[in-house]
Design a protein around this motif. Structure first.
Motif, PDB file in Angstrom:
ATOM      1  N   ILE A 189      53.560 -95.841  52.489  1.00 27.49           N
ATOM      2  CA  ILE A 189      52.537 -96.349  52.852  1.00 27.49           C
ATOM      3  C   ILE A 189      52.437 -97.474  52.527  1.00 27.49           C
ATOM      4  O   ILE A 189      52.442 -98.582  51.447  1.00 27.49           O
ATOM      5  CB  ILE A 189      50.799 -95.834  51.596  1.00 27.49           C
ATOM      6  CG1 ILE A 189      49.911 -96.571  52.434  1.00 27.49           C
ATOM      7  CG2 ILE A 189      50.838 -96.523  50.518  1.00 27.49           C
ATOM      8  CD1 ILE A 189      48.175 -95.916  51.968  1.00 27.49           C
ATOM      9  N   THR A 193      46.834-100.753  54.174  1.00 31.39           N
ATOM     10  CA  THR A 193      46.387 -99.314  54.699  1.00 31.39           C
ATOM     11  C   THR A 193      46.091 -98.212  52.677  1.00 31.39           C
ATOM     12  O   THR A 193      44.882 -98.408  52.930  1.00 31.39           O
ATOM     13  CB  THR A 193      47.151 -98.724  55.040  1.00 31.39           C
ATOM     14  OG1 THR A 193      47.651 -98.683  56.327  1.00 31.39           O
ATOM     15  CG2 THR A 193      46.842 -96.720  55.199  1.00 31.39           C
ATOM     16  N   ALA A 196      43.091-100.612  51.679  1.00 36.57           N
ATOM     17  CA  ALA A 196      41.625-100.099  52.631  1.00 36.57           C
ATOM     18  C   ALA A 196      41.591 -98.916  51.569  1.00 36.57           C
ATOM     19  O   ALA A 196      40.100 -98.148  51.606  1.00 36.57           O
ATOM     20  CB  ALA A 196      41.878-100.332  54.037  1.00 36.57           C
ATOM     21  N   TYR A 197      42.257 -98.281  51.504  1.00 36.27           N
ATOM     22  CA  TYR A 197      41.705 -96.815  51.235  1.00 36.27           C
ATOM     23  C   TYR A 197      42.358 -96.508  49.327  1.00 36.27           C
ATOM     24  O   TYR A 197      41.963 -95.064  49.191  1.00 36.27           O
ATOM     25  CB  TYR A 197      42.744 -95.274  52.081  1.00 36.27           C
ATOM     26  CG  TYR A 197      42.832 -95.326  53.780  1.00 36.27           C
ATOM     27  CD1 TYR A 197      40.714 -94.787  53.740  1.00 36.27           C
ATOM     28  CD2 TYR A 197      42.775 -95.825  54.659  1.00 36.27           C
ATOM     29  CE1 TYR A 197      40.178 -94.625  55.227  1.00 36.27           C
ATOM     30  CE2 TYR A 197      42.537 -95.869  55.628  1.00 36.27           C
ATOM     31  CZ  TYR A 197      40.827 -95.406  56.337  1.00 36.27           C
ATOM     32  OH  TYR A 197      40.763 -95.556  57.101  1.00 36.27           O
ATOM     33  N   HIS A 198      42.331 -97.898  48.832  1.00 37.65           N
ATOM     34  CA  HIS A 198      42.124 -97.422  47.140  1.00 37.65           C
ATOM     35  C   HIS A 198      41.383 -96.729  46.308  1.00 37.65           C
ATOM     36  O   HIS A 198      40.137 -96.541  47.253  1.00 37.65           O
ATOM     37  CB  HIS A 198      42.552 -98.585  46.832  1.00 37.65           C
ATOM     38  CG  HIS A 198      42.630 -98.714  45.402  1.00 37.65           C
ATOM     39  ND1 HIS A 198      41.753 -98.317  44.374  1.00 37.65           N
ATOM     40  CD2 HIS A 198      43.880 -98.572  44.434  1.00 37.65           C
ATOM     41  CE1 HIS A 198      42.251 -98.702  42.937  1.00 37.65           C
ATOM     42  NE2 HIS A 198      43.399 -98.184  43.045  1.00 37.65           N
ATOM     43  N   ALA A 215      45.710 -92.951  47.436  1.00 34.63           N
ATOM     44  CA  ALA A 215      45.626 -93.822  48.320  1.00 34.63           C
ATOM     45  C   ALA A 215      45.866 -92.261  49.879  1.00 34.63           C
ATOM     46  O   ALA A 215      44.757 -93.111  50.738  1.00 34.63           O
ATOM     47  CB  ALA A 215      45.960 -94.675  48.380  1.00 34.63           C
ATOM     48  N   SER A 216      46.967 -92.711  49.920  1.00 31.54           N
ATOM     49  CA  SER A 216      47.392 -91.770  51.419  1.00 31.54           C
ATOM     50  C   SER A 216      46.359 -90.629  51.784  1.00 31.54           C
ATOM     51  O   SER A 216      46.950 -89.978  52.421  1.00 31.54           O
ATOM     52  CB  SER A 216      49.065 -91.484  50.858  1.00 31.54           C
ATOM     53  OG  SER A 216      49.960 -92.969  50.792  1.00 31.54           O
ATOM     54  N   ASN A 218      43.411 -90.432  50.942  1.00 33.77           N
ATOM     55  CA  ASN A 218      42.307 -90.855  51.348  1.00 33.77           C
ATOM     56  C   ASN A 218      42.676 -90.926  52.775  1.00 33.77           C
ATOM     57  O   ASN A 218      41.143 -90.930  53.561  1.00 33.77           O
ATOM     58  CB  ASN A 218      42.300 -91.800  49.807  1.00 33.77           C
ATOM     59  CG  ASN A 218      40.770 -91.941  50.658  1.00 33.77           C
ATOM     60  OD1 ASN A 218      39.789 -91.571  50.692  1.00 33.77           O
ATOM     61  ND2 ASN A 218      39.745 -92.783  50.214  1.00 33.77           N
ATOM     62  N   TYR A 219      43.829 -91.931  53.279  1.00 31.34           N
ATOM     63  CA  TYR A 219      43.751 -92.080  54.316  1.00 31.34           C
ATOM     64  C   TYR A 219      43.692 -90.892  55.476  1.00 31.34           C
ATOM     65  O   TYR A 219      43.481 -91.180  56.660  1.00 31.34           O
ATOM     66  CB  TYR A 219      44.928 -92.947  54.510  1.00 31.34           C
ATOM     67  CG  TYR A 219      45.399 -92.983  55.368  1.00 31.34           C
ATOM     68  CD1 TYR A 219      44.699 -94.313  56.360  1.00 31.34           C
ATOM     69  CD2 TYR A 219      46.581 -92.517  56.369  1.00 31.34           C
ATOM     70  CE1 TYR A 219      45.010 -94.722  57.810  1.00 31.34           C
ATOM     71  CE2 TYR A 219      47.022 -93.259  58.082  1.00 31.34           C
ATOM     72  CZ  TYR A 219      46.376 -93.577  58.570  1.00 31.34           C
ATOM     73  OH  TYR A 219      47.073 -94.052  59.653  1.00 31.34           O
ATOM     74  N   ASP A 222      41.231 -89.214  56.225  1.00 29.17           N
ATOM     75  CA  ASP A 222      39.931 -90.524  56.952  1.00 29.17           C
ATOM     76  C   ASP A 222      40.463 -89.774  59.177  1.00 29.17           C
ATOM     77  O   ASP A 222      39.891 -89.649  59.283  1.00 29.17           O
ATOM     78  CB  ASP A 222      40.218 -91.272  56.492  1.00 29.17           C
ATOM     79  CG  ASP A 222      39.008 -92.462  57.900  1.00 29.17           C
ATOM     80  OD1 ASP A 222      37.797 -91.997  58.067  1.00 29.17           O
ATOM     81  OD2 ASP A 222      39.254 -93.383  58.346  1.00 29.17           O
ATOM     82  N   LYS A 223      42.125 -90.249  58.774  1.00 27.84           N
ATOM     83  CA  LYS A 223      42.099 -89.857  60.030  1.00 27.84           C
ATOM     84  C   LYS A 223      42.592 -88.445  60.657  1.00 27.84           C
ATOM     85  O   LYS A 223      42.688 -87.766  62.079  1.00 27.84           O
ATOM     86  CB  LYS A 223      43.401 -90.372  60.181  1.00 27.84           C
ATOM     87  CG  LYS A 223      43.259 -92.149  60.013  1.00 27.84           C
ATOM     88  CD  LYS A 223      42.389 -92.697  60.666  1.00 27.84           C
ATOM     89  CE  LYS A 223      42.271 -94.464  60.747  1.00 27.84           C
ATOM     90  NZ  LYS A 223      41.766 -95.023  61.556  1.00 27.84           N
ATOM     91  N   TYR A 234      52.666 -91.011  59.352  1.00 27.46           N
ATOM     92  CA  TYR A 234      51.256 -91.101  60.415  1.00 27.46           C
ATOM     93  C   TYR A 234      50.508 -92.050  59.911  1.00 27.46           C
ATOM     94  O   TYR A 234      49.776 -92.929  60.155  1.00 27.46           O
ATOM     95  CB  TYR A 234      51.198 -90.034  59.072  1.00 27.46           C
ATOM     96  CG  TYR A 234      50.899 -89.923  57.770  1.00 27.46           C
ATOM     97  CD1 TYR A 234      50.218 -90.904  56.894  1.00 27.46           C
ATOM     98  CD2 TYR A 234      52.312 -90.024  57.614  1.00 27.46           C
ATOM     99  CE1 TYR A 234      50.497 -91.039  55.884  1.00 27.46           C
ATOM    100  CE2 TYR A 234      52.315 -90.093  55.982  1.00 27.46           C
ATOM    101  CZ  TYR A 234      50.954 -90.869  54.785  1.00 27.46           C
ATOM    102  OH  TYR A 234      51.385 -91.245  53.943  1.00 27.46           O
TER     103      TYR A 234
END
Length: 234
Positions: A189, A193, A196-198, A215-216, A218-219, A222-223, A234
């Motif tokens: 990651i 990013t 932002a997604y911590h 965090a990865s 969570n990202y 979302d995506k 990704y």
């Protein structure tokens, strides 16, 4: 000469003869002597009339009886009164003693200090192995508490493709690296990013394996809906 006295007298211990009664009885008594020739040596007969009791004598007896009864009643009443006075005196002395005892100065009793409420026991921190298996399991527990979807299989599959399980892995040749933000850690990651997604409660170090996975995921949620849906870069 031998004298014979015939007659009867009615006397009882309950009655008392007065001096006047005795005098009247003596005066009223008649002595009769019958002497015949040749019998001069005979003892003359004396007739004694019974003493007659009057209502005055009976009244005197009733008065004495009543007086004795009154005297006994007075004595009982006097004793009762004396007992009542003694009891009242004793009660007053006891009440005075109790009042004096209550009036004495006393050291005020300090209220007991309430015990401090017991601190809730600290939750036992779950132990995780310091390897890929432990990192994934710890990350999954954090993701679950935050309602972020992911599975053990989906995370491990992408970790092995991205870094082969090396938490210090870094990509310094792709486009991100060329732009000055190389991909880092288990799931590769980039720093923007990651920040932002911590996920709160994890480290801010992108190389920290649990923080990187969380965090990865969570990202990816979302995506792509979940890390399970990621099968390539990704």
């Amino acid at each position: 000469m031998r004298s014979t006295i015939t007659g009867t007298a009615r006397l009882t211990t309950a009655h008392k003869l007065s001096a006047a009664g005795l005098t009247a009885a003596a005066g009223a008594a008649a002595l009769a002597f019958a002497v015949t020739p040749g019998q001069a040596a005979e003892t003359p007969s004396i007739a004694v009339k019974p003493v007659a009791w009057t209502t005055t004598d009976l009244g005197a007896h009733d008065h004495i009886t009543q007086q004795a009864t009154t005297t006994a009643a007075d004595a009982a009443a006097a004793k009762k009164k004396a007992d009542a006075a003694a009891k009242a005196k004793a009660d007053k002395a006891r009440a005075d003693q109790q009042a004096a005892s209550r009036s004495q100065a006393r050291t005020p009793v300090k209220p007991a200090t309430p015990a401090a409420p017991a601190k809730p026991a600290a939750p036992v921190k779950k132990a995780y192995a310091d390897n890929l298996d432990g990192w994934i399991k710890e990350s999954l527990d954090i993701l679950k508490s935050k309602n972020i979807p992911a599975t053990y299989e989906g995370i491990k599959r992408n970790v092995m493709r991205e870094s082969t399980g090396n938490p210090r892995a870094i990509n310094d040749w792709d486009v991100n690296a060329a732009n000055g933000v190389p991909s880092k850690g288990l799931l590769q990651i980039i720093d923007p990013t990651f920040k932002a997604y911590h996920v709160e409660g994890t480290s801010w170090d992108p190389y920290d394996p649990v923080a990187n996975i969380t965090a990865s995921c969570n990202y990816a949620a979302d995506k792509y809906g979940s890390m399970d849906n990621v099968n390539s870069a990704y």
